[in-house]
Design a protein around this motif. Structure first.
Motif, short mmCIF file in Angstrom:
data_model
loop_
_atom_site.label_atom_id
_atom_site.label_comp_id
_atom_site.label_asym_id
_atom_site.label_seq_id
_atom_site.Cartn_x
_atom_site.Cartn_y
_atom_site.Cartn_z
N ALA A 1 61.69 37.57 75.65
CA ALA A 1 60.61 37.15 74.75
C ALA A 1 60.92 37.54 73.30
CB ALA A 1 59.28 37.75 75.19
N ILE A 2 61.52 38.70 73.10
CA ILE A 2 61.89 39.13 71.75
C ILE A 2 62.99 38.22 71.19
CG2 ILE A 2 62.95 41.00 70.41
CD1 ILE A 2 61.42 42.95 72.25
N SER A 3 63.98 37.92 72.01
CA SER A 3 65.03 37.00 71.59
C SER A 3 64.46 35.66 71.17
CB SER A 3 66.05 36.81 72.72
OG SER A 3 67.00 35.83 72.35
N ASN A 4 63.57 35.13 72.00
CA ASN A 4 62.96 33.82 71.69
C ASN A 4 62.12 33.88 70.42
OD1 ASN A 4 64.11 32.48 73.86
ND2 ASN A 4 62.44 33.03 75.23
N ALA A 5 61.38 34.97 70.21
CA ALA A 5 60.55 35.10 69.02
C ALA A 5 61.42 35.10 67.75
CB ALA A 5 59.71 36.37 69.09
N PHE A 6 62.52 35.84 67.78
CA PHE A 6 63.37 35.94 66.60
C PHE A 6 64.25 34.71 66.39
CE2 PHE A 6 61.84 40.21 66.60
CZ PHE A 6 61.97 40.64 65.29
N ALA A 7 64.30 33.83 67.40
CA ALA A 7 65.02 32.56 67.26
C ALA A 7 64.07 31.42 66.90
CB ALA A 7 65.75 32.23 68.55
N SER A 8 62.77 31.71 66.82
CA SER A 8 61.75 30.67 66.63
C SER A 8 61.42 30.49 65.15
CB SER A 8 60.49 31.07 67.38
OG SER A 8 59.81 32.10 66.69
N LYS A 9 60.45 29.63 64.91
CA LYS A 9 59.96 29.38 63.56
C LYS A 9 58.81 30.31 63.18
CE LYS A 9 61.50 24.61 63.34
NZ LYS A 9 62.72 24.92 62.62
N LEU A 10 58.54 31.35 63.99
CA LEU A 10 57.51 32.32 63.65
C LEU A 10 57.84 32.98 62.32
CD1 LEU A 10 56.99 34.21 67.05
CD2 LEU A 10 55.41 32.58 65.97
N SER A 11 56.81 33.44 61.61
CA SER A 11 57.04 34.17 60.37
C SER A 11 57.68 35.52 60.69
CB SER A 11 55.71 34.40 59.65
OG SER A 11 54.93 35.34 60.36
N ALA A 12 58.26 36.14 59.68
CA ALA A 12 58.87 37.45 59.86
C ALA A 12 57.85 38.44 60.40
CB ALA A 12 59.47 37.94 58.56
N GLU A 13 56.66 38.42 59.84
CA GLU A 13 55.60 39.35 60.28
C GLU A 13 55.26 39.13 61.76
OE1 GLU A 13 50.93 39.79 59.35
OE2 GLU A 13 52.24 39.94 57.59
N GLU A 14 55.14 37.88 62.17
CA GLU A 14 54.82 37.58 63.58
C GLU A 14 55.94 38.01 64.52
OE1 GLU A 14 52.04 33.64 63.42
OE2 GLU A 14 54.11 33.40 62.72
N ARG A 15 57.19 37.87 64.10
CA ARG A 15 58.32 38.25 64.95
C ARG A 15 58.28 39.74 65.29
NH1 ARG A 15 63.49 34.90 62.42
NH2 ARG A 15 62.60 32.85 62.83
N PHE A 16 57.95 40.57 64.31
CA PHE A 16 57.97 42.01 64.54
C PHE A 16 56.79 42.51 65.35
CE2 PHE A 16 61.09 41.76 61.10
CZ PHE A 16 62.10 42.53 61.66
N LYS A 17 55.86 41.62 65.72
CA LYS A 17 54.79 42.00 66.65
C LYS A 17 55.32 42.12 68.07
CE LYS A 17 51.02 40.13 63.90
NZ LYS A 17 49.98 39.09 63.76
N TYR A 18 56.50 41.56 68.32
CA TYR A 18 57.16 41.70 69.62
C TYR A 18 57.99 42.97 69.59
CZ TYR A 18 55.92 36.86 70.64
OH TYR A 18 55.23 35.71 70.87
#
Length: 167
Positions: free
Chosen positions: A78-95
């Protein structure tokens, strides 16, 4: 001439560790998922990290001049997918849960291993920047009772490899 799709198809068969690369500093906290990471030398300890120059966070890595390589385990899809996605930087670090070592780059607390680095040189090769990174600190996850496996990418999908035995 080798076609781009032929090269990409061939490279999909090169098994690679999955990593989340992060930076933090005056330019903010940013990160991306990468498999293009390797050891260069152990004297001084140096890693090579490749990043697409078109990536939204590319300029932030250049500005901050530091990064961490967080080697992901099987539990980190899930962390890999979040950091490969179009999520904002702030949203990525919620994982995940994040901390810091020497440079201030963000370290995933339960990564298999994290390399905290200073970017010492940058080469432009085609569409990518190649960061030469001197390792200044290494962080390990707290010992787990269960067996851990490394998250790898092969043939365009995740797989799990190896076992880390903890005493």
């Amino acid at each position: 001439m080798i076609e781009v799709t032929d090269f990409r198809n061939a490279m999909s068969l090169l098994t690679a560790a999955v990593n989340v690369i992060t930076t933090n500093g005056a330019s903010g906290a940013h990160g991306f998922t990468a498999s293009a990471v390797c050891s260069v030398t152990d004297t001084p300890p140096t890693l090579l990290v490749c990043m697409n120059q078109a990536a939204r966070s590319h300029a932030h890595f250049i500005d901050n001049k530091i990064l961490s390589v967080n080697v992901l385990g099987a539990q980190h899809e899930a962390i890999s997918n979040a950091f490969a996605s179009k999520l904002s930087a702030e949203e990525r670090f919620k994982y995940g849960s994040w901390t810091q070592l020497a440079t201030g780059a963000l370290i995933l607390q339960d990564a298999l291993v994290s390399f905290d680095c200073v970017i010492e040189d940058i080469q432009q090769v085609g569409t990518h920047s190649v960061f030469m990174c001197r390792v200044v600190a290494i962080g390990h996850a707290e010992p787990q009772v269960e067996v851990n496996e490394s998250l790898v990418y092969f043939n365009r999908s995740y797989h799990y490899v190896g076992q880390v035995q903890v005493a």
